[in-house]
Design a protein around this motif. Structure first.
Motif, mmCIF file in Angstrom:
data_model
loop_
_atom_site.group_PDB
_atom_site.id
_atom_site.type_symbol
_atom_site.label_atom_id
_atom_site.label_comp_id
_atom_site.label_asym_id
_atom_site.label_seq_id
_atom_site.Cartn_x
_atom_site.Cartn_y
_atom_site.Cartn_z
ATOM 1 N N ALA A 277 0.830 -1.206 0.000
ATOM 2 C CA ALA A 277 0.000 0.000 0.000
ATOM 3 C C ALA A 277 0.864 1.255 0.000
ATOM 4 C CB ALA A 277 -0.927 -0.012 1.220
ATOM 5 N N HIS A 278 1.955 1.254 0.779
ATOM 6 C CA HIS A 278 2.854 2.396 0.797
ATOM 7 C C HIS A 278 3.504 2.601 -0.565
ATOM 8 C CE1 HIS A 278 2.490 1.861 5.168
ATOM 9 N NE2 HIS A 278 2.979 3.087 5.303
ATOM 10 N N GLN A 279 3.930 1.508 -1.184
ATOM 11 C CA GLN A 279 4.563 1.617 -2.498
ATOM 12 C C GLN A 279 3.606 2.248 -3.506
ATOM 13 O OE1 GLN A 279 6.083 -2.278 -3.656
ATOM 14 N NE2 GLN A 279 6.525 -2.733 -1.507
ATOM 15 N N VAL A 280 2.369 1.781 -3.521
ATOM 16 C CA VAL A 280 1.384 2.294 -4.477
ATOM 17 C C VAL A 280 1.164 3.784 -4.261
ATOM 18 C CG1 VAL A 280 -1.014 2.166 -5.223
ATOM 19 C CG2 VAL A 280 0.238 0.078 -4.703
ATOM 20 N N PHE A 281 1.026 4.192 -2.989
ATOM 21 C CA PHE A 281 0.763 5.601 -2.705
ATOM 22 C C PHE A 281 1.949 6.472 -3.115
ATOM 23 C CE2 PHE A 281 0.681 9.359 0.040
ATOM 24 C CZ PHE A 281 -0.579 9.839 -0.266
ATOM 25 N N ILE A 282 3.164 6.009 -2.823
ATOM 26 C CA ILE A 282 4.357 6.778 -3.192
ATOM 27 C C ILE A 282 4.450 6.905 -4.711
ATOM 28 C CG2 ILE A 282 6.885 6.724 -3.218
ATOM 29 C CD1 ILE A 282 6.717 5.428 -0.415
ATOM 30 N N PHE A 283 4.255 5.799 -5.420
ATOM 31 C CA PHE A 283 4.324 5.851 -6.881
ATOM 32 C C PHE A 283 3.262 6.784 -7.444
ATOM 33 C CE2 PHE A 283 6.215 1.336 -6.842
ATOM 34 C CZ PHE A 283 7.501 1.847 -6.867
ATOM 35 N N ARG A 284 2.096 6.758 -6.845
ATOM 36 C CA ARG A 284 1.017 7.615 -7.329
ATOM 37 C C ARG A 284 1.375 9.087 -7.149
ATOM 38 N NH1 ARG A 284 -5.363 7.321 -5.480
ATOM 39 N NH2 ARG A 284 -6.136 8.810 -7.011
ATOM 40 N N CYS A 285 1.917 9.437 -5.987
ATOM 41 C CA CYS A 285 2.307 10.828 -5.745
ATOM 42 C C CYS A 285 3.423 11.253 -6.693
ATOM 43 C CB CYS A 285 2.757 11.006 -4.297
ATOM 44 S SG CYS A 285 1.428 10.877 -3.086
ATOM 45 N N MET A 286 4.347 10.335 -6.976
ATOM 46 C CA MET A 286 5.478 10.666 -7.836
ATOM 47 C C MET A 286 5.060 10.890 -9.286
ATOM 48 S SD MET A 286 8.151 11.083 -6.155
ATOM 49 C CE MET A 286 8.763 10.807 -4.495
ATOM 50 N N ARG A 287 3.861 10.465 -9.650
ATOM 51 C CA ARG A 287 3.395 10.673 -11.021
ATOM 52 C C ARG A 287 2.881 12.100 -11.240
ATOM 53 N NH1 ARG A 287 2.733 5.924 -14.067
ATOM 54 N NH2 ARG A 287 4.480 4.632 -13.453
ATOM 55 N N GLN A 288 2.778 12.883 -10.174
ATOM 56 C CA GLN A 288 2.319 14.255 -10.340
ATOM 57 C C GLN A 288 3.378 15.059 -11.086
ATOM 58 O OE1 GLN A 288 -0.622 14.501 -9.638
ATOM 59 N NE2 GLN A 288 -1.081 13.173 -7.904
ATOM 60 N N GLN A 289 2.940 16.190 -11.623
ATOM 61 C CA GLN A 289 3.868 17.030 -12.370
ATOM 62 C C GLN A 289 5.045 17.471 -11.503
ATOM 63 O OE1 GLN A 289 2.351 20.875 -13.724
ATOM 64 N NE2 GLN A 289 3.343 20.564 -15.690
ATOM 65 N N ARG A 290 4.760 17.718 -10.241
ATOM 66 C CA ARG A 290 5.815 18.082 -9.301
ATOM 67 C C ARG A 290 5.760 17.085 -8.157
ATOM 68 N NH1 ARG A 290 6.311 23.692 -5.784
ATOM 69 N NH2 ARG A 290 8.510 23.528 -5.254
ATOM 70 N N GLY A 291 6.461 15.977 -8.321
ATOM 71 C CA GLY A 291 6.438 14.931 -7.309
ATOM 72 C C GLY A 291 7.053 15.403 -5.998
ATOM 73 N N PRO A 292 6.597 14.867 -4.876
ATOM 74 C CA PRO A 292 7.112 15.304 -3.573
ATOM 75 C C PRO A 292 8.523 14.799 -3.310
ATOM 76 C CG PRO A 292 5.594 13.478 -3.284
ATOM 77 C CD PRO A 292 5.548 13.841 -4.749
ATOM 78 N N TRP A 293 9.231 15.490 -2.425
ATOM 79 C CA TRP A 293 10.477 14.978 -1.877
ATOM 80 C C TRP A 293 10.136 13.960 -0.791
ATOM 81 C CZ3 TRP A 293 12.666 20.554 -0.828
ATOM 82 C CH2 TRP A 293 12.948 21.160 -2.050
#
Length: 799
Positions: A277-293
């Motif tokens: 679940a953590h992996q999926v959420f991180i990958f999803r956030c990283m797909r944004q135009q400006r992914g989080p640090w």
């Protein structure tokens, strides 16, 4: 060697920092360099230290003693910072630090003494951080144990800080699931412990649920008017909350993901890993135009800082699949994952004992492994990488002549034109099999591609004729004088003179010229006039205007029908962009339907259907099952439909109204004669809202049936519910956004009623929309609010 070696060029890079809530050493240039040698991109540093905290606590103690002696005491004032109070100073490397304000203050305290002291500490720190040149500052979020009553006070301090630190990016640290760490022995100096009992909120007021954290954040950013320098640091807990709440957070401006040691699991190889679940959420956030640090928190101090001779190489993420395989599921025969306390203890112990590779930075290595093994992007994501959440005005092809590059972008679609060719080929086969008569003297089926552009559909029509074995006579109709030149050249160089190219507006074309000078009919009309909402580029009006050339007995229109669809969405990023645009550039920004590749958003009305998929690493190792798309199926409803060709009676009535004759009625509802009022549309649709949220607008899509015959329908779709099954990987159309001027707050278990109009006055077409919120209480449907009536008339599409 780069961190990104071996990665897909389009895969996001993870920027990872190391954070210690109680950092033992001041962050010097040497320490920062050492962290970078280990593979970290940044470090965190407190703005002030224990010396300053001791000073503030002594001041509070002194004030409380005076207050016990006399109630008429002015609120205490904290003297300015001195050099012993802070480890920070101006330097060339401060831009590589993430500064943290003091976590022991309580800006949302109901006790005025505590909140006053906290506010002073906070603003002293912000002012000093701004002076030093810090660009990223993290602020602990409001204490949810006080309930939502103190959030507005907290938000006011944040709003003031955005003025004080005019170049600082301010990140509010929020727990993802509403749970904040309890005040234990490590927090004896926390100001919240000194709040007076008479200011303690009621038990009901301080009730905390999983959505409390998002609710507090929504209040903060609303009071701060969606400020573009305000974002979120999201603490990822050991067990992630519901999919709905995960989806909501992924739509917010999350600038940092904070992953504490307690959120890591230990697999059978005693390696630190994250749950699926953590992996999926991180990958999803990283797909944004400006992914989080990413911040790795309290995983132990930097290795090697006590051994200056130690030579470290940075972490590359080259780990074996066995090392990073998922931890066992709870209930399996293998030992269960450690508790948060156990995991934190493991992090403090020697990495050699718990890492099969004897890696001194096992947590970092694992994150680099995830970076290297991100799921591949879809065709649409690769094509639209630079267009995520980028607002574009819809095309007006009737009044504007498109540039060649615009046509070129459309022509790169790998699906659209192939599906058009299938539709034309099926129509030709059915025509032949049913023995229909044609409109030509030699038995060839007459095809007119209206609005031909640079000719991709003309080529597909010729291909369909070749594959089906049915002879055709093709006409290419185009009003753009520049595209007309390209069509002529294609006819000479590519089509072998088999196409008749005509330069005219399709509505003015009289049909194929016959040898005797009369005008014949067309058997199949082919067009690609659809916009992101199907009818927003005036496909109905254009096809109505050219229907007079269509064979009235057997004539086929491709497409033969199309439907417009929409759903309410939350998209704070786009609303903030539109707010800035409306105040600085265009006051009508909220009355324009915008074409946009929606990326950072959330569906507000969903159905409890979850889709999962299997992802494999490039080396064939199965990593996890998931779908990067929104895990809940959106509730997308149909607004209206258009079909072609129209019944002759409809066009006859329209013709009567044109010119304002008495038999044509008393004129149009919105002006003009009403000749186009058969293309008016209206709908009113209710959407159930399962969880609380904020509606920023309506995400809109379309579906079209190109042709439906003996082999079934050939369809295209941008509707997120059906696009996978009907036209996967199609890239020609982005969704369209109908925004709301004022964000519309929706409680859980409420209902959003959307009213939509397609309006016309015979000169232009425009849309109007509004939303209303309802809740059923004791069997009565009560209206909670109604939005402005939005109208795009001033920016309507000219006929």
């Amino acid at each position: 060697m780069s961190y990104a070696d071996g990665m897909d060029d389009s895969a996001p890079v993870f920027y990872i920092g190391q954070h210690e809530t109680k950092r033992g050493l001041d962050v010097s240039t040497e320490l920062l360099q050492h962290a970078q040698d280990l593979g970290y991109d940044m470090l965190t540093s407190p703005i002030t230290n224990d010396h300053f905290q001791t000073r503030v606590l002594a001041l509070l103690d002194s004030y409380i003693q005076k207050l016990s002696e006399s109630q008429s005491q002015p609120l205490p004032l904290i003297p300015a910072l001195d050099h012993l109070d802070t480890p920070l100073g101006p330097s060339d490397t401060i831009g590589q630090l993430v500064a943290f304000t003091s976590s022991w203050i309580d800006l949302s305290s109901p006790d005025p003494i505590i909140s006053h002291l906290s506010r002073q500490v906070f603003h002293l720190e912000i002012a000093y951080a701004a002076f030093c040149g810090a660009t990223n500052v993290v602020v602990s979020g409001p204490r949810l144990a006080h309930g939502q009553t103190g959030v507005s006070q907290y938000a006011r301090s944040i709003k003031e800080a955005l003025v004080t630190g005019s170049y600082i990016q301010l990140h509010v640290q929020m727990p993802m699931d509403g749970r904040q760490p309890s005040t234990g022995d490590d927090h004896l100096g926390d100001l919240a412990r000194f709040a007076r009992s008479e200011f303690e909120p009621s038990t009901q007021a301080k009730s905390v649920v999983t959505w409390s954290s998002w609710d507090a954040w929504n209040t903060i950013r609303s009071i701060c008017k969606y400020h573009n320098r305000l974002s979120v640091v999201l603490d990822l807990p050991r067990r992630l909350p519901s999919l709905a709440l995960q989806s909501r957070w992924s739509s917010e401006p999350v600038r940092l993901l904070n992953i504490p040691a307690s959120s890591f699991l230990v697999n059978a190889k005693q390696s630190f890993v994250l749950s699926k679940a953590h992996q999926v959420f991180i990958f999803r956030c990283m797909r944004q135009q400006r992914g989080p640090w990413i911040l790795l928190s309290d995983i132990g101090q930097l290795p090697g800082i006590d051994d200056p001779e130690m030579i470290m190489s940075y972490s590359t993420g080259h780990l074996s699949p066995r090392t990073v395989e998922d931890a066992p599921s709870p209930g399996s025969s293998i030992a269960p994952a450690p508790t948060p306390a156990e995991a934190a203890q493991l992090a403090k112990q020697s990495p050699k004992k718990y890492s099969s590779s004897n890696d001194p930075t096992p947590h970092l290595s694992y994150m680099r492994f995830l970076q290297r093994n991100q799921p591949p992007k879809s065709q649409l994501e690769r094509f639209g990488g630079g267009f995520q959440d980028y607002l574009q005005s819809p095309l007006q092809p009737l009044t504007d002549n498109l540039e060649s590059i615009t046509y070129e972008v459309f022509e790169k679609d790998p699906i659209k034109y192939a599906w058009y060719e299938r539709a034309i080929a099926q129509a030709l086969k059915d025509w032949q099999n049913e023995g229909r008569s044609t409109s030509s003297e030699n038995g060839a089926v007459v095809i007119a591609v209206v609005g031909s552009g640079r000719g991709p559909l003309v080529t597909r029509a010729l291909n369909a004729s070749a594959s089906s074995g049915v002879p055709v006579r093709v006409y290419a109709i185009e009003k753009n004088p520049n595209a007309y030149v390209v069509l002529q050249r294609h006819n000479v160089e590519t089509w072998g003179g088999r196409v008749t190219v005509v330069k005219t507006d399709m509505r003015a074309w009289k049909g194929p010229t016959q040898p005797d000078g009369t005008f014949g009919k067309v058997d199949i009309l082919v067009s690609e006039l659809l916009g992101s909402f199907a009818d927003n580029e005036l496909s109905p009006e254009c096809l109505d205007g050219v229907q007079h050339v269509l064979n009235p007995e057997h004539g086929i229109s491709i497409p033969c029908s199309y439907t417009a669809h929409f759903t309410p969405i939350s998209t704070p990023k786009l609303w903030a962009d539109l707010y800035n645009r409306s105040t600085n550039i265009d006051p009508t920004a909220f009355d324009i339907p915008w074409v946009v590749m929606l990326s950072q958003f959330d569906y507000l009305s969903t159905e409890a259907t979850e889709t999962m998929a299997t992802h494999q690493l490039s080396n064939g190792t199965k990593m996890h099952n998931f779908n990067l798309e929104a895990p809940l199926t959106p509730n997308v409803q149909t607004a209206w439909q258009f079909s072609h060709p129209l019944p002759p009676s409809v066009l006859a009535q329209s013709s009567l109204r044109k010119g304002g004759s008495a038999v044509g009625g008393g004129g149009g509802f919105s002006g003009g004669d009403g000749a186009n009022e058969h293309n008016l549309r209206y709908c009113s649709i209710a959407f159930p809202i399962q969880e609380q949220g904020v509606c920023h607008g309506l995400g809109a899509y379309f579906e079209t049936v190109l042709y439906s015959g003996s082999d079934g329908p050939v369809e295209l779709s941008t509707n997120p519910v059906t696009m996978e099954s009907k036209s996967k990987d199609m890239i020609s159309w982005f969704p369209i956004l109908f925004p709301l001027k004022t964000p519309f707050h929706l409680p859980a278990n409420s209902e959003l009623q959307v009213s939509f109009w397609r309006q016309t006055d015979d000169r232009k077409v425009w849309y109007e929309w509004l939303v209303e919120s309802y809740m059923t209480v004791n069997g009565h449907r009560i209206r909670l609010g109604v939005s402005d009536l939005h109208s795009s008339k001033s920016n309507g599409c000219m006929m």
